[in-house]
Design a protein around this motif. Structure first.
Motif: not given
Length: 794
Positions: A537-538, A608-612, A784-787
């Motif tokens: 998802a976005n 993988v949502e737990a990663g964010v 952090h994931m986005l950057l």
């Protein structure tokens, strides 16, 4: 020729031989892996009382090659269990077993007399009609077949795989004058449809197509670097993705391949050609010194680059000392980076009057000329040459596509001004008014061949969505997706947002697509031809809403997403999802909702949502849990807690499959879902799956309640997470995510075995998701994931 390959034999168990055996095992072909018998016993074997006649000792070399497959990276096997399809043996005891197989592939040392000795043995034991091939990278195929029986010669050809065989698409097939046309045709079809390769027919010339041009291009680059005083790092900074080549560019590629292997391939051409061409294939002195020192690249720990701690140093070819890695920064490089598409970047660079432009021109122009000179010698058509370079060396554009991109006339004029001889056929082509090697007309691509344009040859299983849209238009589109008529009563929903991330635009198109298909079509495929199927998802949009406290908006978006997944699942017409590459988070949720998944062999699927800092919110928890339940044997009591444990572990650890086969092991695919070995055939295979389901009278699943583990199960799920937290393996926030996930998987505060419906689970999932996205630490992880593009552990 009605032949099938049910069993194969690979002769030679080195990296390449064992890799080919692994590729065959991955597609379900039992394979004999044979090698020489060791000459003497080790001290340990003597102590154990092992003798030279023991079968285990005699099979040691092949068995070692087989076992190394389990440790190699990237993994040659799509699933570790595939190794059981490989049986190790030896040349002394097992050659007579060649009569059991339908295809024998020779992968022994690159020495003609050794290969001829092996083939004499093969000819003695093979059944008439058995196909025999050599994986040589450049020894004459004709010479290998000398002295063999007539049936052997009819069924003999070269099959040159590229390393690693699982991942590199190119298969060069090289017939001899005596190879039967039926055998050649069969191997081409088998190579594409069963092995999943891009097959090109090459001539029996030194190094065939890709290695001939690729090695030439690399050596020209090295020579221009030395002439122009550039550094290794500077060359790599402009000969990689900037011009549509792999990240490993020039020298990192040589480190990965191994300087010894590269020098061997170069010498193979050097020994067989004359004049200027011979000079190019003469490996520079500094490389020979590197060979003497054993600086071969990745396999010896140093080559053109050396890693010291976190720093990567580059080799100075003049002093053979290492120093800090440099990049070439010029005005042309900056301008090229701003351009869209490889063709525009390339054009901005090659005509630039600055060091980067001049270097690229001097590297590129001789390679284009060389490719044109070799037409007819190494391959009969330019499409085969372009395909070989794209599939074997990872170029975005082959040499002739590159020539079109930079402008054929403009570049030829520049070459002539510099006194470069242009191949006669290229001059004639331009004189006849043809200024492109490829052209598009009526959504069909034509290629220049023997003075005229011919439609490019494609396997009918290759569907090009871009051309399909040009030919037929789209049924409907928005910024995120397009609905296209695939023909035969099947439609396809193509994602095309950035990274194919799911936002409201894609959700809207899913709803429209299902409604349209239920009215007017037999079924729907959901897929695309981007780099990856869908990375989820976005999260940028969701983070923005969360930071603005728009939880009502977020709740609405999650509801829309869940409803769209339900709509896919209960569609009156079959929906087949065809994932490939990264299929993460929301992408996996779309796949899990389908009537059938037609995955690519290279599908990296996971929630993988737990990663964010989140848990799946678009029905992923419920869908994976139901997929696990559906895989349980019917009418037999099973352990419900172990099902919940497995689902919890898969999502909490953000497990991502390393192949379609591993996605099946993780229960993202079930027994009725299928895997396409050739990624280019994925949409065709998905369409056939829709048609088969429709023809069988497809009926959507009935809505039914299912059991959950409830409160006692929730406690059991958290046991492991609590102990990991106490041991310091996971943070306080990781534990909070685990608790939210466990609560959803367990079905909340209900007794063990309570039957619940899907909406109940979806509501639990949505509530947990909204609580977690409100957490500052989850928002930090998303940011952090986005950057940085990697998870934050906070």
């Amino acid at each position: 020729m009605t032949k099938q390959i049910r069993k194969a034999a690979v002769l030679g168990s080195g990296v390449m031989g064992s890799g080919i055996a692994a590729h065959l095992a991955n597609i379900g072909i039992p394979t004999l892996l044979l090698d020489i018998v060791p000459r003497e016993l080790s001290k340990e074997e003597v102590v154990k009382g092992i003798t030279l006649k023991d079968k285990k000792f005699k099979n040691k070399i092949a068995e070692s090659g087989k076992q190394k497959l389990l440790k190699q990276k990237p993994a040659p096997l799509t699933a570790k269990k595939n190794i059981h399809l490989i049986e190790a043996g030896n040349f002394e005891d097992d050659m007579e077993r060649l009569k059991e197989v339908d295809w024998i592939i020779e992968v022994v040392v690159e020495n003609l007399s050794v290969k001829k000795d092996v083939f004499a043995q093969v000819d003695k034991y093979r059944r008439p009609g058995t196909i025999v091939s050599s994986n040589t990278s450049g020894i004459s195929i004709e010479a290998m077949a000398e002295g063999r029986s007539e049936d052997f010669k009819k069924h003999f050809l070269g099959t040159h795989f590229f390393n690693p065989p699982r991942y590199l698409k190119l298969l060069e097939v090289i017939p001899t004058k005596e190879t039967s046309p039926e055998v050649l045709s069969f191997m081409q079809t088998f190579g594409e449809d069963v092995l999943g390769k891009g097959v090109v027919i090459a001539k029996d010339t030194p190094n065939f197509i890709a290695n001939r041009i690729g090695t030439y291009g690399l050596l020209v680059t090295v020579q221009e670097m030395l002439k122009g005083g550039f550094t290794v790092g500077e060359v790599d900074s402009i000969t990689g993705p900037l011009i549509g080549r792999p990240k490993s560019a020039t020298f990192r590629t040589l480190d990965v391949v191994g300087l010894d292997t590269f020098a061997h391939v170069a010498k193979n051409v050097y020994d067989q050609v004359d004049g200027e061409e011979k000079q190019v294939f003469d490996v520079p002195d500094f490389m020979n010194k590197m060979l003497d020192k054993g600086w071969l690249g990745s396999k010896t720990g140093q080559g053109f680059f050396l890693k010291q701690g976190k720093e990567i140093l580059e080799l100075n070819p003049n002093t053979l000392e290492y120093g800090p890695r440099k990049k070439l920064k010029t005005a042309a490089v900056e301008i090229a980076k701003q351009q869209k598409g490889t063709a525009n970047k390339m054009k901005a660079l090659v005509y630039a009057d600055d060091p980067a432009g001049e270097l690229l021109w001097k590297v590129l122009s001789p390679t284009l000329i060389y490719s044109a000179q070799l037409l007819g010698e190494i391959a009969d058509d330019i499409q085969s040459i372009d395909d070989a370079m794209k599939w074997g060396f990872g170029w975005n554009m082959g040499p002739f596509e590159t020539w079109d991109a930079i402008g054929l006339e403009q570049s030829v004029n520049k070459m002539k001004a510099e006194g470069i001889d242009i191949p006669h056929w290229v001059e004639k082509m331009i004189a006849d008014g043809h200024t492109q090697f490829y052209k598009e007309e009526n959504a069909t691509t034509f290629v220049y061949e023997n003075g005229e344009y011919q439609p490019i040859k494609l396997n009918p299983k290759v569907i090009n969505l871009k051309q399909l849209k040009e030919k037929q238009g789209v049924i409907k589109k928005n910024t995120g997706a397009s609905l296209i008529d695939l023909g035969d009563g099947v439609a396809i929903l193509e994602f095309h947002s950035k990274s194919n991330a799911i936002g409201l635009d894609i959700i809207q198109m899913i709803n429209f697509a299902i409604d349209e298909v239920e009215k007017n079509y037999k079924g729907l495929v959901i897929s695309n031809q981007g780099k990856n199927f869908c990375v989820g998802a976005n999260i940028g949009m969701m983070l923005m809403e969360a930071q603005d406290d728009n939880y009502f908006e977020l709740d609405m978006v999650i509801k829309h997403f869940q409803n769209a997944m339900t709509k896919i699942k209960y569609s009156a017409k079959p929906v087949v999802v065809a994932p490939f590459g990264m299929t993460l988070g929301g992408g996996a949720e779309v796949a899990l909702s389908a009537a059938h998944i037609q995955a690519s062999s290279e599908t990296y699927m996971g929630l993988v949502e737990a990663g964010v800092g989140l848990i799946p919110g678009g029905a992923g928890n419920k869908s994976l849990y139901l997929k696990h339940l559906a895989s349980m044997p019917k009418g037999v009591q099973f352990d419900l807690q172990s099902v919940a444990n497995k689902v919890f572990e898969t999502i909490a650890m953000a497990k991502v499959s390393s192949s379609g086969e591993e996605a099946r092991e993780n229960n993202f695919l079930n027994a009725s879902d299928a895997i396409s070995v050739n990624g280019d055939h994925l949409i065709y295979d998905a369409k056939q799956a829709v048609l088969a389901l429709a023809a069988a009278g497809y009926v959507p699943p009935a809505k039914a309640k299912f059991p959950v583990v409830g409160e006692t199960g929730y406690a059991a799920l958290l046991l492991g997470a609590n102990s990991m937290h106490l041991s310091g393996y996971i943070s306080e926030h990781d534990l909070k995510i685990a608790k939210a996930l466990a609560y959803v998987i367990a079905g909340g505060k209900v007794p063990f075995g309570t039957e619940v419906d899907e909406q109940y689970m979806l509501d639990l999932e949505r509530e947990a998701f909204l609580k977690l996205i409100a957490e500052p630490k989850s928002q930090q992880r998303m940011q952090h994931m986005l950057l940085k593009g990697k998870p934050l552990r906070n």
